[in-house]
Design a protein around this motif. Structure first.
Motif, PDB file in Angstrom:
ATOM      1  N   VAL A  70     -14.720  -3.526   5.460  1.00 50.03           N
ATOM      2  CA  VAL A  70     -13.692  -4.527   5.150  1.00 50.03           C
ATOM      3  C   VAL A  70     -13.074  -4.968   6.469  1.00 50.03           C
ATOM      4  N   GLU A  71     -13.112  -6.269   6.730  1.00 50.34           N
ATOM      5  CA  GLU A  71     -12.533  -6.827   7.954  1.00 50.34           C
ATOM      6  C   GLU A  71     -11.095  -7.268   7.668  1.00 50.34           C
ATOM      7  N   LEU A  72     -10.168  -6.710   8.412  1.00 55.11           N
ATOM      8  CA  LEU A  72      -8.749  -6.960   8.202  1.00 55.11           C
ATOM      9  C   LEU A  72      -8.141  -7.632   9.422  1.00 55.11           C
ATOM     10  N   ALA A  73      -7.058  -8.377   9.208  1.00 53.72           N
ATOM     11  CA  ALA A  73      -6.428  -9.114  10.300  1.00 53.72           C
ATOM     12  C   ALA A  73      -4.912  -8.976  10.207  1.00 53.72           C
ATOM     13  N   ALA A  74      -4.248  -9.233  11.331  1.00 51.40           N
ATOM     14  CA  ALA A  74      -2.789  -9.241  11.324  1.00 51.40           C
ATOM     15  C   ALA A  74      -2.301 -10.503  10.623  1.00 51.40           C
ATOM     16  N   PRO A  75      -1.156 -10.448   9.964  1.00 54.57           N
ATOM     17  CA  PRO A  75      -0.607 -11.652   9.313  1.00 54.57           C
ATOM     18  C   PRO A  75      -0.426 -12.788  10.325  1.00 54.57           C
ATOM     19  N   THR A  79      -1.787   4.846   6.212  1.00 56.60           N
ATOM     20  CA  THR A  79      -0.768   5.388   7.121  1.00 56.60           C
ATOM     21  C   THR A  79      -0.870   4.824   8.526  1.00 56.60           C
ATOM     22  N   LEU A  80      -2.054   4.358   8.911  1.00 53.45           N
ATOM     23  CA  LEU A  80      -2.268   3.931  10.297  1.00 53.45           C
ATOM     24  C   LEU A  80      -2.753   2.491  10.410  1.00 53.45           C
ATOM     25  N   VAL A  81      -3.860   2.162   9.734  1.00 55.55           N
ATOM     26  CA  VAL A  81      -4.523   0.872   9.944  1.00 55.55           C
ATOM     27  C   VAL A  81      -3.670  -0.291   9.431  1.00 55.55           C
ATOM     28  N   LEU A  82      -3.310  -0.276   8.159  1.00 55.66           N
ATOM     29  CA  LEU A  82      -2.544  -1.389   7.586  1.00 55.66           C
ATOM     30  C   LEU A  82      -1.156  -1.543   8.222  1.00 55.66           C
ATOM     31  N   PRO A  83      -0.420  -0.454   8.463  1.00 50.53           N
ATOM     32  CA  PRO A  83       0.886  -0.631   9.109  1.00 50.53           C
ATOM     33  C   PRO A  83       0.792  -1.256  10.501  1.00 50.53           C
ATOM     34  N   ARG A  84      -0.194  -0.869  11.273  1.00 55.75           N
ATOM     35  CA  ARG A  84      -0.304  -1.431  12.623  1.00 55.75           C
ATOM     36  C   ARG A  84      -0.724  -2.900  12.596  1.00 55.75           C
ATOM     37  N   TRP A  87       0.848  -1.188   0.000  1.00 56.71           N
ATOM     38  CA  TRP A  87       0.000   0.000   0.000  1.00 56.71           C
ATOM     39  C   TRP A  87       0.882   1.236   0.000  1.00 56.71           C
ATOM     40  N   ALA A  88       0.259   2.381  -0.350  1.00 50.72           N
ATOM     41  CA  ALA A  88       0.982   3.651  -0.346  1.00 50.72           C
ATOM     42  C   ALA A  88      -0.010   4.783  -0.126  1.00 50.72           C
ATOM     43  N   SER A  89       0.497   5.887   0.406  1.00 51.95           N
ATOM     44  CA  SER A  89      -0.333   7.054   0.691  1.00 51.95           C
ATOM     45  C   SER A  89       0.378   8.317   0.240  1.00 51.95           C
ATOM     46  N   ALA A  90      -0.407   9.312  -0.167  1.00 50.70           N
ATOM     47  CA  ALA A  90       0.147  10.600  -0.578  1.00 50.70           C
ATOM     48  C   ALA A  90      -0.770  11.699  -0.069  1.00 50.70           C
ATOM     49  N   GLY A  91      -0.187  12.828   0.298  1.00 51.31           N
ATOM     50  CA  GLY A  91      -0.978  13.924   0.834  1.00 51.31           C
ATOM     51  C   GLY A  91      -0.391  15.274   0.473  1.00 51.31           C
ATOM     52  N   GLY A  92      -1.158  16.317   0.806  1.00 53.09           N
ATOM     53  CA  GLY A  92      -0.762  17.678   0.507  1.00 53.09           C
ATOM     54  C   GLY A  92      -0.243  18.411   1.727  1.00 53.09           C
ATOM     55  N   LYS A  93      -0.268  19.729   1.656  1.00 58.09           N
ATOM     56  CA  LYS A  93       0.329  20.562   2.692  1.00 58.09           C
ATOM     57  C   LYS A  93      -0.385  20.419   4.036  1.00 58.09           C
ATOM     58  N   LYS A  94      -1.708  20.465   4.024  1.00 60.14           N
ATOM     59  CA  LYS A  94      -2.445  20.376   5.285  1.00 60.14           C
ATOM     60  C   LYS A  94      -2.267  19.005   5.929  1.00 60.14           C
ATOM     61  N   GLU A  95      -2.169  17.984   5.116  1.00 59.01           N
ATOM     62  CA  GLU A  95      -1.937  16.634   5.627  1.00 59.01           C
ATOM     63  C   GLU A  95      -0.523  16.520   6.215  1.00 59.01           C
ATOM     64  N   SER A  96       0.414  17.276   5.657  1.00 60.34           N
ATOM     65  CA  SER A  96       1.782  17.262   6.168  1.00 60.34           C
ATOM     66  C   SER A  96       1.892  17.944   7.522  1.00 60.34           C
TER      67      SER A  96
END
Length: 339
Positions: free
Chosen positions: A327-332, A286-291, A18-27
């Motif tokens: 979408v129900e997600l789980a840890a590997p 940025t938060l859900v998948l990495p954790r 996965w990947a994420s991109a954002g603008g100035k306010k997100e930064s």
């Protein structure tokens, strides 16, 4: 296996990358350090906001594919959309990418919708590399749905700030990655909300409907999840959601809303919080998948909510329907074939 509106995968597909991109306010927000790409120039070198959003998508997708070690021609199916009329940002992105493509319009629910469809294709063996992506752009959305930025209209306290952000996920039938245990497709709900500056209230009934259908189909309760995310009800819609879910017998003590996470609501002047298809996509990536990947959470329910109006229907006095997909997600390593 299908139960009610929920598809439960006997062999769960995985979110491979996965990947994420954002603008100035997100930064400037609390999740800034976790973005893959951040840009201070909202035009991304383009002369038009609409073209800039497509460029944001392209950069985000390119980052996702680079992390996965894939070339664009290896993508076998792509599901994506945005808030622009006829999903033009995504259409122009796919013109450049060249992969088989199904355009989606779920408004702010597009990330969960795309993720769910890509998971279904991967689980069925129809695509070994299925891409789900979406975005939003503050300037493009303001011009389309409200007033041009030059107008300088005052924002109400119930209004939400459209994120300039994008998210992309690559799904495969198996292997390393974050497993997708199940998906629940939502039903359109309309509680006769007419206030275009209160999207949280308009979308909340759809979130309640999808959550209740998911819990009934899977035999689970909120406490069975480490976290439940909605996106993006904002501060107003979140309060309404908690009240209604309490009435339904499902108190949400582990709930967080993407519209309240992407920005600092007290210091960034975003009124009731973030919104836009890119808001929940950015929080997911940025938060859900990495954790989940790190094993900090074992089981998460991720919902994206969307308001299904247009500027034309609003001016005609129509109410604002909503939709939510889960979408129900789980840890590997936490899901077995027998489940």
């Amino acid at each position: 296996m299908r139960k009610d509106d929920t598809l439960i995968f006997s062999v769960p597909p995985v979110v491979r990358e996965w990947a994420s991109a954002g603008g100035k306010k997100e930064s400037e927000g609390p999740l800034a350090a976790s973005f893959d790409l951040l840009f201070s120039d909202a035009s991304f070198g383009c002369g038009k906001w609409e073209k800039a959003e497509s460029m944001l998508q392209q950069k985000c997708i390119a980052c996702c594919l680079q992390k996965a070690g894939l070339d664009p021609d290896q993508v076998e199916m792509a599901f994506g959309g945005d808030l622009q009329a006829q999903c033009t940002a995504s259409n122009y992105t796919m013109r450049a990418l060249g992969a088989p493509y199904a355009g989606l319009y779920g408004a702010c629910s597009t990330m969960a919708e795309g993720l769910a469809l890509a998971a279904c294709f991967a689980a069925a063996g129809y695509a070994k590399q299925a891409l789900a992506f979406t975005s939003s752009h503050f300037c493009a959305a303001e011009r389309q749905f409200r007033t041009p930025l030059d107008y300088g209209g005052k924002r109400t306290t119930t209004a939400q700030w459209t994120a300039t952000a994008a998210g992309a996920c690559l799904l495969s039938p198996g292997g390393a990655g974050v497993p997708v245990r199940s998906v629940t497709f939502g039903r359109v709900q309309d509680y006769e909300v007419h206030d275009i500056n209160n999207m949280g209230a308009a979308m909340m009934p759809a979130a309640v409907s999808t959550l209740c259908h998911h819990f009934a189909a899977t035999g689970t309760r909120p406490e069975d999840y480490d976290a439940i995310f909605t996106g993006d009800l904002g501060r107003v819609g979140t309060g309404l959601l908690h009240e209604q879910m309490q009435r339904e017998g499902y108190p949400l003590e582990n709930h967080q809303d993407c519209g309240c996470l992407l920005y600092d609501l007290d210091s960034q002047q975003v009124q009731a919080g973030g919104s836009g298809a890119g808001c929940s996509a950015a929080v997911l990536c940025t938060l859900v998948l990495p954790r989940l990947q790190e094993g900090r959470w074992r089981r998460v329910l991720f919902l994206s909510t969307g308001a299904l109006m247009s500027q034309t229907t609003y001016l005609q006095g129509e109410s604002i329907p909503g939709i939510a997909h889960a979408v129900e997600l789980a840890a590997p390593g936490t899901v077995t074939r027998e489940e």
